[in-house]
Design a protein around this motif. Structure first.
Motif, PDB file in Angstrom:
ATOM      1  N   ALA A   1       4.856  20.163   0.299  1.00  0.00           N
ATOM      2  CA  ALA A   1       5.786  19.093   0.648  1.00  0.00           C
ATOM      3  C   ALA A   1       5.021  17.871   1.144  1.00  0.00           C
ATOM      4  O   ALA A   1       4.074  17.979   1.917  1.00  0.00           O
ATOM      5  CB  ALA A   1       6.756  19.583   1.717  1.00  0.00           C
ATOM      6  N   HIS A   2       5.429  16.686   0.693  1.00  0.00           N
ATOM      7  CA  HIS A   2       4.822  15.431   1.084  1.00  0.00           C
ATOM      8  C   HIS A   2       5.907  14.400   1.407  1.00  0.00           C
ATOM      9  O   HIS A   2       7.051  14.531   0.957  1.00  0.00           O
ATOM     10  CB  HIS A   2       3.959  14.840  -0.033  1.00  0.00           C
ATOM     11  CG  HIS A   2       2.694  15.594  -0.317  1.00  0.00           C
ATOM     12  ND1 HIS A   2       2.683  16.802  -0.995  1.00  0.00           N
ATOM     13  CD2 HIS A   2       1.398  15.298  -0.029  1.00  0.00           C
ATOM     14  CE1 HIS A   2       1.429  17.223  -1.115  1.00  0.00           C
ATOM     15  NE2 HIS A   2       0.635  16.330  -0.536  1.00  0.00           N
ATOM     16  N   TYR A   3       5.539  13.383   2.158  1.00  0.00           N
ATOM     17  CA  TYR A   3       6.372  12.197   2.261  1.00  0.00           C
ATOM     18  C   TYR A   3       5.533  10.983   1.923  1.00  0.00           C
ATOM     19  O   TYR A   3       4.345  10.929   2.203  1.00  0.00           O
ATOM     20  CB  TYR A   3       7.038  12.068   3.633  1.00  0.00           C
ATOM     21  CG  TYR A   3       6.117  11.969   4.826  1.00  0.00           C
ATOM     22  CD1 TYR A   3       5.699  10.730   5.315  1.00  0.00           C
ATOM     23  CD2 TYR A   3       5.681  13.112   5.505  1.00  0.00           C
ATOM     24  CE1 TYR A   3       4.866  10.636   6.434  1.00  0.00           C
ATOM     25  CE2 TYR A   3       4.859  13.034   6.615  1.00  0.00           C
ATOM     26  CZ  TYR A   3       4.464  11.791   7.076  1.00  0.00           C
ATOM     27  OH  TYR A   3       3.646  11.702   8.184  1.00  0.00           O
ATOM     28  N   GLN A   4       6.166  10.019   1.245  1.00  0.00           N
ATOM     29  CA  GLN A   4       5.441   8.821   0.838  1.00  0.00           C
ATOM     30  C   GLN A   4       5.690   7.706   1.845  1.00  0.00           C
ATOM     31  O   GLN A   4       6.719   7.661   2.520  1.00  0.00           O
ATOM     32  CB  GLN A   4       5.847   8.374  -0.557  1.00  0.00           C
ATOM     33  CG  GLN A   4       7.215   7.708  -0.632  1.00  0.00           C
ATOM     34  CD  GLN A   4       7.445   7.019  -1.962  1.00  0.00           C
ATOM     35  OE1 GLN A   4       6.866   7.391  -2.970  1.00  0.00           O
ATOM     36  NE2 GLN A   4       8.302   6.019  -1.967  1.00  0.00           N
ATOM     37  N   VAL A   5       4.718   6.814   1.937  1.00  0.00           N
ATOM     38  CA  VAL A   5       4.786   5.690   2.864  1.00  0.00           C
ATOM     39  C   VAL A   5       4.478   4.414   2.104  1.00  0.00           C
ATOM     40  O   VAL A   5       3.508   4.368   1.337  1.00  0.00           O
ATOM     41  CB  VAL A   5       3.778   5.851   4.029  1.00  0.00           C
ATOM     42  CG1 VAL A   5       3.938   4.714   5.033  1.00  0.00           C
ATOM     43  CG2 VAL A   5       3.949   7.204   4.712  1.00  0.00           C
ATOM     44  N   ARG A   6       5.289   3.402   2.265  1.00  0.00           N
ATOM     45  CA  ARG A   6       5.053   2.082   1.679  1.00  0.00           C
ATOM     46  C   ARG A   6       4.794   1.107   2.820  1.00  0.00           C
ATOM     47  O   ARG A   6       5.609   0.973   3.724  1.00  0.00           O
ATOM     48  CB  ARG A   6       6.260   1.635   0.865  1.00  0.00           C
ATOM     49  CG  ARG A   6       6.598   2.529  -0.315  1.00  0.00           C
ATOM     50  CD  ARG A   6       7.908   2.101  -0.971  1.00  0.00           C
ATOM     51  NE  ARG A   6       7.826   0.743  -1.468  1.00  0.00           N
ATOM     52  CZ  ARG A   6       8.899  -0.012  -1.688  1.00  0.00           C
ATOM     53  NH1 ARG A   6      10.106   0.447  -1.399  1.00  0.00           N
ATOM     54  NH2 ARG A   6       8.759  -1.232  -2.168  1.00  0.00           N
TER      55      ARG A   6
ATOM     56  N   PHE B   1       0.864  -1.176   0.000  1.00  0.00           N
ATOM     57  CA  PHE B   1       0.000   0.000   0.000  1.00  0.00           C
ATOM     58  C   PHE B   1       0.903   1.229   0.000  1.00  0.00           C
ATOM     59  O   PHE B   1       1.748   1.374   0.893  1.00  0.00           O
ATOM     60  CB  PHE B   1      -0.890  -0.035   1.244  1.00  0.00           C
ATOM     61  CG  PHE B   1      -2.067   0.897   1.203  1.00  0.00           C
ATOM     62  CD1 PHE B   1      -2.581   1.375   0.016  1.00  0.00           C
ATOM     63  CD2 PHE B   1      -2.673   1.296   2.383  1.00  0.00           C
ATOM     64  CE1 PHE B   1      -3.679   2.220  -0.016  1.00  0.00           C
ATOM     65  CE2 PHE B   1      -3.780   2.141   2.374  1.00  0.00           C
ATOM     66  CZ  PHE B   1      -4.283   2.601   1.171  1.00  0.00           C
ATOM     67  N   VAL B   2       0.755   2.099  -0.999  1.00  0.00           N
ATOM     68  CA  VAL B   2       1.610   3.276  -1.128  1.00  0.00           C
ATOM     69  C   VAL B   2       0.738   4.530  -1.072  1.00  0.00           C
ATOM     70  O   VAL B   2      -0.245   4.629  -1.799  1.00  0.00           O
ATOM     71  CB  VAL B   2       2.392   3.250  -2.465  1.00  0.00           C
ATOM     72  CG1 VAL B   2       3.357   4.434  -2.539  1.00  0.00           C
ATOM     73  CG2 VAL B   2       3.144   1.948  -2.621  1.00  0.00           C
ATOM     74  N   PHE B   3       1.089   5.450  -0.200  1.00  0.00           N
ATOM     75  CA  PHE B   3       0.338   6.701  -0.099  1.00  0.00           C
ATOM     76  C   PHE B   3       1.278   7.824   0.302  1.00  0.00           C
ATOM     77  O   PHE B   3       2.447   7.580   0.642  1.00  0.00           O
ATOM     78  CB  PHE B   3      -0.819   6.568   0.905  1.00  0.00           C
ATOM     79  CG  PHE B   3      -0.407   6.170   2.304  1.00  0.00           C
ATOM     80  CD1 PHE B   3      -0.045   7.119   3.251  1.00  0.00           C
ATOM     81  CD2 PHE B   3      -0.407   4.828   2.680  1.00  0.00           C
ATOM     82  CE1 PHE B   3       0.317   6.752   4.530  1.00  0.00           C
ATOM     83  CE2 PHE B   3      -0.051   4.445   3.967  1.00  0.00           C
ATOM     84  CZ  PHE B   3       0.318   5.416   4.900  1.00  0.00           C
ATOM     85  N   ALA B   4       0.776   9.054   0.248  1.00  0.00           N
ATOM     86  CA  ALA B   4       1.606  10.214   0.574  1.00  0.00           C
ATOM     87  C   ALA B   4       0.887  11.095   1.588  1.00  0.00           C
ATOM     88  O   ALA B   4      -0.338  11.244   1.545  1.00  0.00           O
ATOM     89  CB  ALA B   4       1.933  11.014  -0.684  1.00  0.00           C
TER      90      ALA B   4
END
Length: 261
Positions: A226-231, A90-93
């Motif tokens: 600005a964002h950071y992604q999470v896997r 699951f990948v989101f930002a």
């Protein structure tokens, strides 16, 4: 509860369906989102990101990435409907807007194309359980919350993760050195978080050292923020991972977000 279990089955089905190329599942648009100082965009595309095969995204190639399904655990989940099915990630930002001060705002968790997946409502103007960060589905249905009043009222106290009902699921605690852990109501470690929290380079592992999730900064072509992604790995509770990272943002502050004087 049967209703929660049914939602979990629906999410798993949706992920698998999109994995087979189905485009028939569309979310409802957001209605009656609570007022805040920052508006939340309504959903206009898919409510779930397309499932992605495990792949390298930034950082050191290989090594840390082992996306085999997690071994069965006896722990409850905070968001059963957000447990990632086996064989998928699951990948989101997440937008970098949370700071250590009291805030009142809202924003969307998005996929890597900028489409909303869920909403985050931050309301720290009150006290008690009403002071915190609230995770919602796109239709406004509550998923979980993070109680943060203790951060502002009692030095040294840490946030608590709560079910949608408000019942405490687990709490944040200091680990060894610079890391943090999530402990359940029986004081068992659920997650361990380590890394550079201000720079959003964070690794989440289970109590036995299994890799659960990784985060790092990314670029989202949506609004320039600005964002950071999470896997998140297969078998993991993406809702708990998201709540834990939002809690870290409140505890440690953001590397790019500005705090009030």
């Amino acid at each position: 509860p049967e209703e929660t279990a049914q939602k979990g089955r629906c999410l798993s089905t949706a992920l698998r369906a999109r994995g087979k190329g189905s485009d028939s599942m569309r979310p409802s648009e957001v209605n009656g989102v609570p007022a805040s100082s920052v508006s939340v965009p309504a959903a206009s595309d898919t409510s779930l990101p397309p499932p992605q095969e495990p792949k390298h995204v930034g950082g050191e190639e290989g090594g840390m990435f082992n996306w085999s399904p997690r071994s069965a655990e006896d722990f409850e989940t905070l968001c059963p409907c957000l447990v990632v099915p086996d064989g998928m990630e699951f990948v989101f930002a997440v937008r970098e807007v949370l700071t250590v001060v009291r805030q009142e705002l809202s924003f969307s968790v998005v996929d890597l194309d900028g489409s909303p997946l869920s909403h985050i409502i931050v309301n720290e103007t009150g006290s008690g359980p009403q002071c915190g960060i609230f995770l919602q589905m796109l239709d406004g249905e509550p998923l979980a919350s993070i109680r943060t009043d203790m951060l502002h009222s009692w030095p040294g106290r840490m946030p608590e993760m709560c079910y949608a009902s408000g019942e405490v699921f687990c709490r944040v605690a200091k680990g060894d050195g610079r890391d943090y852990v999530l402990r359940d109501n029986e004081d068992r470690i659920l997650l361990r978080l380590e890394g550079n929290f201000k720079e959003k380079t964070v690794k989440a592992t289970s109590w036995c050292g299994e890799l659960i999730a990784l985060s790092e900064r990314c670029i989202i072509s949506l609004d320039g923020g600005a964002h950071y992604q999470v896997r998140v790995a297969p078998g993991a509770d993406a809702g708990l991972v998201l709540c834990s990272l939002l809690a870290m943002d409140k505890i440690e502050g953001g590397g790019r977000a500005k705090t009030s004087p």
